[in-house]
Design an enzyme around this catalytic site. Structure first.
Site, PDB file in Angstrom:
ATOM      1  N   SER A  16       0.845  -1.200   0.000  1.00  0.00           N
ATOM      2  CA  SER A  16       0.000   0.000   0.000  1.00  0.00           C
ATOM      3  C   SER A  16       0.879   1.248   0.000  1.00  0.00           C
ATOM      4  CB  SER A  16      -0.941  -0.069   1.201  1.00  0.00           C
ATOM      5  OG  SER A  16      -1.937   0.904   1.119  1.00  0.00           O
ATOM      6  N   ASP A  63      -9.612  -4.541  -6.014  1.00  0.00           N
ATOM      7  CA  ASP A  63      -9.085  -3.814  -4.844  1.00  0.00           C
ATOM      8  C   ASP A  63      -9.762  -2.449  -4.791  1.00  0.00           C
ATOM      9  OD1 ASP A  63      -7.668  -2.336  -2.971  1.00  0.00           O
ATOM     10  OD2 ASP A  63      -5.690  -3.010  -3.638  1.00  0.00           O
ATOM     11  N   HIS A  85      -7.610  -5.371  -0.404  1.00  0.00           N
ATOM     12  CA  HIS A  85      -6.414  -4.544  -0.492  1.00  0.00           C
ATOM     13  C   HIS A  85      -5.210  -5.217   0.165  1.00  0.00           C
ATOM     14  CE1 HIS A  85      -4.166  -0.883  -0.983  1.00  0.00           C
ATOM     15  NE2 HIS A  85      -4.024  -0.685   0.315  1.00  0.00           N
TER      16      HIS A  85
END
Lengths: 427, 143, 283
Positions: free
Chosen positions: C95, C217, C245
Site C-alpha cells: 500500500s 481492490d 487490499h
C-alpha cells in the site's frame, strides 16, 4: 411476592403445560425465519471476497435497497461510506483474516438516496470441515444513539481539552509574569566588588506566591557600595509591589545621599505617603554602605536599621557580635520614625551576615509541639562552627541548614553575607 | 515577617467588643494571621470612636500573631488616630511582645500588662515586660 | 536514538541470506506479513518493523511534523537500513509503503537494490485524466469520518481481539497489538497517505521492480496498478488472484510465491554454494 429462590417456574400453572408448550412451539416455528429477517439487527453473509450472499430484511430496510440489487451484486464494502470502506479494507478485513472473528467495529452504512447509518459490526468466519474459510457472517447493530452519544462525548472532550489547553497557557503566562516580577525583586547575581567578597541565597517558601524578602548590592560611587536586605509585610502581588518600590527607592535614595539613615528615611517617606489608613504596608530593612580599603584590606561598614533583626558579624577568629541597631522602627508606619545606625570595620576574614527572620523563626523538631523556633542563639552557634568565615562558605552552610528545616521553614528567607577577603587561609 | 502558613488552616479567631470606661475594648482570641486578619479590620471599621476614647485591644487570648496580624494591629492604630482617639495593647503575649520590640512597635503602641490596667483612666502604660529602650506614649505617634 | 527499539525491528529468516525488508501500510503493523514470511525465511533474511505511530513502535518517537510527510516514514526506512548496514536489500512495501520504498530507495540507493510494490497507489484522488479511485470529496469524507470515529477507532480495536483457537500460529502478542493504533497518530498517517501525490517519483526508480496488484481492490484499483507499472521503468506487473487490499492476508500463498520468485530471480542459487556454511567455515 414470590420468592426468587423458588424451584417452581413462576408463571406456569400445572395442567396448563400442554397449552403453553404448543404456544411456545408455534412461536419458535414462526420465529426461525422471522427472527432472522425481522431481527432488531442487520444480518449479512458474504463470500470470503466480500460478495454479499445473504442479507436480512432489517438491513435492507435500513439501506432502502432491494434484495435483488444487493445479493450477488454488491460487496460488503459497497454498503459503506468511503471512509468506512477504507477502514474496512485496512483494518476490518485484515483483522478478520487474522482472527476469524471481530466485534464492535464502528462503521457507517450508506444506503439509497445517501442515507447514512452508524452501525456496530461483529463478524465471524465460518470454516469448512477442512478448516478452510467458507464465508463471513456479520451482524450490524443500530448505533445511531451510540454515535450521537459519542459525538456528545467528543464535543465535551474537545471543549474540555480546549479549556485545559487554555488554562495551561494562562498558567504558563502567569508563571512567566511571576518569574519576571520576582526577578525584578532580586539581583540575578551579585556584582563583583574589588576588595569585598559576597554571597547570597533566597529560599522561596511557595513558588506560586511572590516573596516579600529582598536584598541588593550595588555601586554608589567609585569608592562606596550600597547594600540592603529586608522583608516586606505580607505576600503576593501587593507585597511584591511594595518590594519593588522599596528596592528601587533605596537604590535611588543612596545615589542622592548614601547616608544609611537618610536612605531609610526616604524609603519611609515614600511608603508612608503611599500606604496609609486601613491598608498599611511596611517593611523592615537594613541598609548599609561599604568602603573597601585597598591598602589595609579592611572594609568600613555603616548600617541603619528599621525594625530589622541586627546584622551579625563573624570575625576571622570566629567570635561573633551583633551590629546592634536598637529602637529602629518598621519602615512606613510613622512619618518620622526613629532609625538606628551603627558602624564597624571588617578586617580581612571578617564577614557581615544579614538575614530575614525566616531563618530564626523556622520551627525545629526540638519543640515537640512544633512551635520551637530556631532562634538567635542557635544561629550564633551555627555561624561560629562554619567551615570557614568567608561569605561563600557561610551562605553555603546556612543553605544546608535551611534545607534541614524541611517543613519547619514555612517562610521566605533571604541571606546576604559580605566579607573582607582573608589575606591568608585561616588556620 | 511574612510567615503565613501554619500547620492548621482553620480560622480560629474570635472577636468580642465591649465598652469600658475608657472606650471600646476588642478581645482578640485565637490566631491573628493571614487567614483571619481581615476579620479584625472589618470589625474595627464598624467601631465608632471619639477623641476621648482609648481603643484597647485585649490580646490575653491571642495564641498566634504573624506579620499580617501585626499589620491589622497597625490598621487598628490608624483607625484610632483618624478619630483622634488613643490606642493601647493589653496583655500582649511574650512572643508577640518580642516581635513588637524587635520591629520598634513597642514605641508606637501603649502597652499594658492587663486589660484592667488599660481601661483604668489615667493609668500609665507599663511598656510590657521586656527590658528595652524607652516607651513612648501613643500621643507621640500622631501623624 | 535506538532505531531498532524505535521501530520494533524484528529480524528473522536465514541470517546469512540476502535481506528482504517487509513494510506494512496504513492500518495495521508488521504482523500483516505473518503468513508470507514462511515463504521467504528459508533462504532470505527477513526484516520486519513498525512505522512510528503503528504497532509496537515507540510512541515517544512520534513527531507530527515528521510523520505528516511520506519522507518522514522513508527516513524511518533509511535509518533502519543504516542500522542493519544493509546493502542492496529488497524492499517489499504494501500500500502506501510501496511509495515510501520508492522515496527511501532514492535517498539511500546503495542500501535498497530492488522493490516489490504490493497494491501500490501513488495518488488516491482522481486528477485530470488520472484515476486514483477516489474523489477529493471522498478523501475529505474519509478524514472527517476519522474525526468522527475518534472514539470508535480507539475503542473498537481493543475488544476485537480475543485470541483464535483455530489459528494457533498466531501468537498471543499478536492478539493484543495487531491494529491497535493510537487514533491521533492514525489520523496523521491517514491524512499523509491519502492526500499524497508521488506520481512524479515513479519515473526515477532505477532498481528492478515488481508491482503486485489484486484482481479486485477498492483502494488501489487495476487502473492504478497499470499506471504504476507503466511509470516505473522496466517494472514487471503481476495481477494476483486476490480480492481486497491485503493480498498477503487474503491470498498469502500466491503473494508469497510471487515475491519469492522475484527475489530468486535477483539472487540465482549458486549450485556450488552449500546450503549452509560448513563446520569450521569462518563467517
Amino acid at each position: 411476592m414470590m420468592s426468587r429462590t423458588s424451584s417452581e417456574p413462576e408463571p406456569f400453572e400445572a395442567g396448563d403445560g400442554a397449552v403453553t408448550d404448543a404456544a411456545f412451539s408455534a412461536l419458535l416455528e414462526d420465529s426461525a425465519e422471522d427472527l432472522y429477517e425481522r431481527a432488531p439487527c442487520g444480518y449479512v453473509s458474504t463470500l470470503m471476497d466480500g460478495t454479499l450472499a445473504k442479507a436480512n430484511a432489517t438491513l435492507l430496510d435500513w439501506l432502502g435497497l432491494r434484495r435483488e440489487d444487493v445479493v450477488g451484486r454488491m460487496r460488503f464494502s459497497d454498503l459503506l461510506t468511503v471512509g468506512g470502506r477504507i477502514y474496512y479494507e485496512t483494518h476490518f478485513e485484515p483483522l478478520l483474516r487474522m482472527k476469524s472473528e471481530i466485534s464492535g467495529i464502528a462503521l457507517e452504512l450508506k444506503g439509497a438516496g445517501g442515507v447514512r447509518m452508524p452501525v456496530l459490526v461483529s463478524a465471524v468466519v465460518k470454516h469448512g470441515s477442512e478448516g478452510e474459510p467458507l464465508l463471513i457472517r456479520a451482524t450490524l447493530a443500530d448505533a445511531r444513539d451510540r454515535r450521537a452519544y459519542e459525538e456528545e462525548l467528543l464535543r465535551a472532550r474537545r471543549s474540555a481539552e480546549a479549556a485545559r489547553r487554555e488554562a495551561e497557557a494562562d498558567r504558563a503566562r502567569l508563571q512567566d509574569a511571576l518569574a519576571a516580577l520576582q526577578q525584578s525583586l532580586l539581583p540575578a547575581t551579585l556584582p563583583a566588588v574589588p576588595g569585598l567578597e559576597s554571597a547570597s541565597y533566597y529560599h522561596t517558601a511557595s513558588p506560586d506566591r511572590l516573596g516579600g524578602d529582598f536584598y541588593d548590592l550595588f555601586p554608589i560611587d567609585g569608592e562606596q557600595w550600597g547594600f540592603f536586605l529586608g522583608d516586606v509585610c505580607g505576600k503576593g502581588p501587593q507585597a511584591a509591589a511594595v518590594t519593588s518600590l522599596t528596592r528601587y527607592t533605596l537604590r535611588a535614595a543612596a545615589l542622592h545621599d548614601p547616608d544609611p539613615v537618610a536612605a531609610l528615611s526616604t524609603l519611609n517617606t515614600v511608603l508612608h505617603e503611599r500606604y496609609t489608613g486601613s491598608d498599611p504596608r511596611y517593611c523592615t530593612a537594613v541598609f548599609g554602605t561599604l568602603r573597601p580599603d585597598p591598602e589595609t584590606g579592611q572594609v568600613a561598614v555603616r548600617v541603619a536599621s528599621g525594625g530589622h533583626p541586627p546584622a551579625l558579624v563573624l570575625r576571622a577568629d570566629r567570635s561573633t557580635e551583633y551590629l546592634e541597631t536598637p529602637g529602629g522602627l518598621l519602615i512606613g508606619i510613622l512619618p518620622n520614625p526613629p532609625l538606628a545606625s551603627a558602624a564597624t570595620i571588617l578586617a580581612p576574614g571578617d564577614t557581615l551576615l544579614l538575614h530575614t527572620d525566616g531563618l530564626t523563626e523556622a520551627r525545629t523538631a526540638l519543640g515537640g509541639r512544633g512551635s520551637e523556633r530556631y532562634g538567635d542563639d542557635a544561629l550564633r552557634e551555627f555561624v561560629r562552627a562554619a567551615p570557614d568565615t568567608s561569605p561563600a562558605s557561610l551562605v553555603d552552610a546556612l543553605t544546608g541548614l535551611l534545607e534541614s528545616f524541611g517543613e519547619g521553614l514555612d517562610d521566605d528567607t533571604a541571606l546576604l553575607a559580605l566579607g573582607a577577603p582573608a589575606t591568608e587561609k585561616p588556620v | 515577617m511574612t510567615r503565613t502558613n501554619r500547620t492548621t488552616s482553620v480560622k480560629t479567631l474570635t472577636l468580642a467588643v465591649r465598652q469600658a470606661a475608657t472606650g471600646p475594648v476588642v478581645e482578640i482570641v485565637g490566631d491573628l494571621d493571614y487567614d483571619t486578619a481581615a476579620d479584625l479590620r472589618t470589625r474595627l471599621a464598624g467601631i465608632p470612636l471619639t477623641a476621648d476614647d482609648r481603643l484597647v485591644m485585649d490580646l490575653a487570648g491571642m495564641e498566634f500573631c504573624d506579620s499580617t496580624g501585626i499589620t491589622a494591629l497597625i490598621a487598628a492604630r490608624n483607625h484610632a488616630l483618624a478619630a483622634g482617639a488613643g490606642v493601647a495593647l493589653a496583655a500582649v503575649p511574650e512572643h508577640t511582645l518580642r516581635v513588637l520590640h524587635l520591629v520598634g512597635l513597642d514605641q508606637v503602641f501603649a502597652l499594658y500588662d492587663s486589660t484592667a490596667e488599660a481601661t483604668t483612666a489615667g493609668n500609665r502604660p507599663s511598656g510590657g515586660n521586656l527590658p528595652s529602650g524607652g516607651n513612648r506614649p501613643d500621643t507621640q505617634a500622631a501623624g | 536514538m535506538d532505531t531498532r527499539r524505535r521501530n520494533n525491528v524484528v529480524v528473522t529468516g536465514r541470517a546469512d541470506g540476502p535481506t528482504v525488508v517487509l513494510a506494512h501500510g496504513f492500518g495495521c503493523d508488521q504482523n500483516m506479513w505473518r503468513l508470507v514470511v514462511p515463504a521467504l525465511a528459508d533462504r532470505y533474511r527477513v526484516v520486519l518493523f513498525d512505522y512510528v505511530g503503528s504497532g509496537q513502535a515507540d510512541p515517544a518517537a512520534w513527531s507530527e511534523a515528521r510523520y505528516s510527510r511520506l519522507e518522514g516514514y522513508a527516513q524511518d526506512v533509511a535509518e533502519i537500513c543504516a542500522e542493519l548496514e544493509l546493502r542492496g536489500a529488497a524492499f517489499v512495501g504494501h500500500s502506501v509503503s510501496a511509495m515510501i520504498g520508492v522515496l527511501a530507495a532514492r535517498s539511500v540507493p546503495d542500501r535498497i537494490g530492488s522493490l516489490v510494490m504490493v497494491a501500490p497507489s501513488p495518488r488516491y484522488i482522481d486528477d485530470d485524466g488520472y484515476r486514483g479511485g477516489f474523489t477529493a470529496e471522498d478523501i475529505d469524507e474519509l478524514l472527517a469520518s476519522l474525526e468522527s470515529n475518534y472514539l470508535g477507532w480507539s475503542g473498537a480495536m481493543a475488544p476485537v481481539i480475543m485470541g483464535n483457537p483455530e489459528r494457533p500460529e498466531l501468537g498471543e502478542e499478536l492478539t493484543t497489538s495487531f491494529c491497535a493504533t493510537d487514533p491521533d497518530m492514525a489520523r496523521v498517517f491517514a491524512r499523509t497517505t491519502f492526500l499524497s501525490d508521488t506520481r512524479d517519483e515513479l519515473k526515477d526508480v532505477t532498481v528492478p521492480t515488481l508491482v503486485l496488484e489484486c484482481r479486485q481492490d477498492a483502494i488501489a484499483p487495476r487502473e492504478v496498478g497499470a499506471y504504476v507499472h507503466a511509470a516505473v521503468p522496466g517494472s514487471r506487473l503481476v495481477t494476483l488472484d486476490a480480492t481486497g487490499h491485503c493480498p498477503q492476508l487474503s491470498a498469502p500463498e500466491v503473494t508469497g510465491s510471487e515475491i519469492r520468485a522475484f527475489l530468486d530471480g535477483l539472487h540465482p542459487a549458486d549450485p556450488a554454494a552449500p546450503a549452509a556454511p560448513l563446520p569450521g567455515d569462518s563467517r
